[in-house]
Design a protein around this motif. Structure first.
Motif, PDB file in Angstrom:
ATOM      1  N   HIS A 143       0.804  -1.227   0.000  1.00 25.90           N
ATOM      2  CA  HIS A 143       0.000   0.000   0.000  1.00 25.90           C
ATOM      3  C   HIS A 143       0.836   1.277   0.000  1.00 25.90           C
ATOM      4  CE1 HIS A 143      -3.949  -1.718   1.895  1.00 25.90           C
ATOM      5  NE2 HIS A 143      -3.547  -2.401   0.851  1.00 25.90           N
ATOM      6  N   ALA A 144       2.141   1.155   0.215  1.00 23.61           N
ATOM      7  CA  ALA A 144       2.943   2.351   0.510  1.00 23.61           C
ATOM      8  C   ALA A 144       3.912   2.670  -0.621  1.00 23.61           C
ATOM      9  CB  ALA A 144       3.716   2.139   1.808  1.00 23.61           C
ATOM     10  N   SER A 145       4.244   3.955  -0.734  1.00 23.23           N
ATOM     11  CA  SER A 145       5.155   4.389  -1.785  1.00 23.23           C
ATOM     12  C   SER A 145       6.583   3.979  -1.421  1.00 23.23           C
ATOM     13  CB  SER A 145       5.060   5.897  -1.984  1.00 23.23           C
ATOM     14  OG  SER A 145       5.732   6.571  -0.952  1.00 23.23           O
ATOM     15  N   PRO A 146       7.427   3.773  -2.443  1.00 23.72           N
ATOM     16  CA  PRO A 146       8.728   3.161  -2.191  1.00 23.72           C
ATOM     17  C   PRO A 146       9.735   4.063  -1.490  1.00 23.72           C
ATOM     18  CG  PRO A 146       8.464   3.656  -4.520  1.00 23.72           C
ATOM     19  CD  PRO A 146       7.147   3.938  -3.872  1.00 23.72           C
ATOM     20  N   VAL A 147       9.573   5.362  -1.565  1.00 23.56           N
ATOM     21  CA  VAL A 147      10.592   6.237  -0.995  1.00 23.56           C
ATOM     22  C   VAL A 147      10.219   6.674   0.422  1.00 23.56           C
ATOM     23  CG1 VAL A 147      11.831   8.410  -1.283  1.00 23.56           C
ATOM     24  CG2 VAL A 147      11.264   7.033  -3.285  1.00 23.56           C
ATOM     25  N   GLN A 148       8.953   6.972   0.623  1.00 20.68           N
ATOM     26  CA  GLN A 148       8.550   7.561   1.904  1.00 20.68           C
ATOM     27  C   GLN A 148       8.405   6.519   3.012  1.00 20.68           C
ATOM     28  OE1 GLN A 148       5.857  10.684   1.279  1.00 20.68           O
ATOM     29  NE2 GLN A 148       5.117  10.773   3.361  1.00 20.68           N
ATOM     30  N   HIS A 149       8.222   5.259   2.617  1.00 15.64           N
ATOM     31  CA  HIS A 149       7.957   4.217   3.609  1.00 15.64           C
ATOM     32  C   HIS A 149       8.903   3.036   3.446  1.00 15.64           C
ATOM     33  CE1 HIS A 149       4.299   6.106   5.083  1.00 15.64           C
ATOM     34  NE2 HIS A 149       4.084   6.448   3.827  1.00 15.64           N
ATOM     35  N   GLN A 150       9.155   2.373   4.566  1.00 11.30           N
ATOM     36  CA  GLN A 150       9.985   1.172   4.565  1.00 11.30           C
ATOM     37  C   GLN A 150       9.219  -0.034   4.024  1.00 11.30           C
ATOM     38  OE1 GLN A 150      13.160   1.023   5.380  1.00 11.30           O
ATOM     39  NE2 GLN A 150      13.395  -1.201   5.306  1.00 11.30           N
ATOM     40  N   ALA A 151       7.874   0.042   4.063  1.00 14.69           N
ATOM     41  CA  ALA A 151       7.048  -1.140   3.788  1.00 14.69           C
ATOM     42  C   ALA A 151       7.388  -1.849   2.466  1.00 14.69           C
ATOM     43  CB  ALA A 151       5.569  -0.764   3.831  1.00 14.69           C
ATOM     44  N   PRO A 152       7.573  -1.130   1.341  1.00 13.92           N
ATOM     45  CA  PRO A 152       7.887  -1.848   0.096  1.00 13.92           C
ATOM     46  C   PRO A 152       9.208  -2.611   0.169  1.00 13.92           C
ATOM     47  CG  PRO A 152       7.080   0.340  -0.400  1.00 13.92           C
ATOM     48  CD  PRO A 152       7.335   0.299   1.083  1.00 13.92           C
ATOM     49  N   GLU A 153      10.183  -2.043   0.843  1.00 14.02           N
ATOM     50  CA  GLU A 153      11.464  -2.732   1.039  1.00 14.02           C
ATOM     51  C   GLU A 153      11.244  -4.009   1.852  1.00 14.02           C
ATOM     52  OE1 GLU A 153      14.750  -2.392   0.415  1.00 14.02           O
ATOM     53  OE2 GLU A 153      15.470  -3.768   1.964  1.00 14.02           O
ATOM     54  N   THR A 154      10.414  -3.903   2.897  1.00 14.16           N
ATOM     55  CA  THR A 154      10.106  -5.083   3.717  1.00 14.16           C
ATOM     56  C   THR A 154       9.376  -6.129   2.878  1.00 14.16           C
ATOM     57  OG1 THR A 154       9.855  -3.574   5.574  1.00 14.16           O
ATOM     58  CG2 THR A 154       9.082  -5.821   5.908  1.00 14.16           C
TER      59      THR A 154
ATOM     60  N   PHE B 274       0.317  -7.459  -5.299  1.00 17.68           N
ATOM     61  CA  PHE B 274      -0.668  -6.482  -5.761  1.00 17.68           C
ATOM     62  C   PHE B 274      -0.341  -5.126  -5.140  1.00 17.68           C
ATOM     63  CE2 PHE B 274      -4.665  -4.179  -5.928  1.00 17.68           C
ATOM     64  CZ  PHE B 274      -5.125  -4.484  -7.205  1.00 17.68           C
ATOM     65  N   PHE B 275      -0.208  -4.112  -5.986  1.00 15.89           N
ATOM     66  CA  PHE B 275       0.136  -2.771  -5.537  1.00 15.89           C
ATOM     67  C   PHE B 275      -1.106  -1.891  -5.564  1.00 15.89           C
ATOM     68  CE2 PHE B 275       3.890  -4.736  -7.305  1.00 15.89           C
ATOM     69  CZ  PHE B 275       4.854  -4.474  -6.349  1.00 15.89           C
ATOM     70  N   TYR B 276      -1.438  -1.339  -4.395  1.00 12.51           N
ATOM     71  CA  TYR B 276      -2.672  -0.556  -4.261  1.00 12.51           C
ATOM     72  C   TYR B 276      -2.325   0.781  -3.604  1.00 12.51           C
ATOM     73  CZ  TYR B 276      -7.728   0.104  -3.244  1.00 12.51           C
ATOM     74  OH  TYR B 276      -9.021   0.570  -3.195  1.00 12.51           O
ATOM     75  N   ARG B 277      -3.229   1.757  -3.747  1.00 12.84           N
ATOM     76  CA  ARG B 277      -3.027   3.085  -3.148  1.00 12.84           C
ATOM     77  C   ARG B 277      -1.658   3.632  -3.592  1.00 12.84           C
ATOM     78  NH1 ARG B 277      -4.564   3.774   2.718  1.00 12.84           N
ATOM     79  NH2 ARG B 277      -5.665   5.559   1.897  1.00 12.84           N
TER      80      ARG B 277
END
Lengths: 119, 132
Positions: free
Chosen positions: B8-19, B38-41
């Motif tokens: 759900h999160a953008s790759p730069v502002q959040h750690q979530a995509p890296e996780t 699946f990439f959303y929001r």
């Protein structure tokens, strides 16, 4: 194949797209004939306040989408009882006739699901 | 076991995509099946090929593409969320009369039905960057 989906939201109706994005998932689950429940935690219970009028902030009224949920057979709506107390609201005054759940019942609800999608 | 990941999160502002990336790699290295990511929001920004990182920082869209070269991956970007955020493929660019498109190779645009279908077929659905 029918699975039990639980969609969990903790965001207020406006200020972010969370409420609308969650409802879009709910409607899609219904199109695929899945069992879908909504659980609104924290400020998300404010999504069910009646007579919203967000035109001044150029947003669409959530109530319009909510009123279509029954047409999609989405009638299992739950709210966090602690959030109701925090906001001084009662479930009877909210749209969609939500069922208020205490923490034990919330855990039970989540345990019963096949798919839990937080947003 | 069959997994589906939701980002759900953008790759730069959040750690979530890296996780999510590291989780995806762990799933695959353990021999499980990754049915779909699946990439959303704001997660749709993971599919933006124009993301340009300083040389000493990670580039998450490129990292997804690299993983997709090692393993067959289904990287699906929510089309409605993507169009709103300016992540278009060539078809959508034509449809919306834009003269540029920027969906990264290896990703595809599709609807929320792809999320629900993946959840129906998977044993586990894990969300990264939810509650935002």
């Amino acid at each position: 194949m029918n699975k039990r989906f639980l969609l969990i939201c903790s965001r207020p109706p406006y200020g972010s797209s969370a409420a609308r994005d969650l409802l879009d998932i709910a409607l899609t689950c219904s199109v695929f004939e899945q069992s879908v429940s909504l659980l609104l935690m924290g400020d998300a219970i404010l999504q069910l306040l009646p007579e919203q009028n967000p035109t001044a902030i150029r947003q669409k009224n959530l109530n319009a989408i909510q009123s279509s949920l029954a047409l999609y057979d989405i009638e299992s709506i739950y709210v966090d009882a602690e959030a109701l107390r925090f906001h001084g609201l009662s479930a009877e005054t909210l749209l969609l006739k939500p069922q208020a759940l205490e923490p034990d019942a919330l855990q039970q609800l989540i345990r019963e699901q096949d798919v839990v999608l937080p947003l | 076991m069959i997994f589906t990941l939701v980002v759900h999160a953008s790759p730069v502002q959040h750690q979530a995509p890296e996780t999510a990336l590291r989780f995806a790699r762990a799933v695959l290295e353990a021999g499980h099946t990754l049915h779909r990511v699946f990439f959303y929001r704001d997660g749709v920004l993971n599919g933006n090929t124009l993301v340009s990182s300083p040389a000493d920082e990670s580039n998450i869209p490129e990292d997804w593409q690299a993983l997709a070269k090692e393993y067959p991956l289904d990287l699906v970007v929510c089309i409605a969320a993507a169009i709103r955020r300016g992540v278009l493929d060539a078809n959508e660019a034509r449809r919306y009369d834009k003269n540029q498109h920027n969906l990264a190779p290896g990703f595809e645009l599709s609807g929320l039905g792809q999320l629900v279908e993946a959840a129906m077929l998977s044993d586990r659905v894990i969300t990264f960057g939810g509650r935002g």
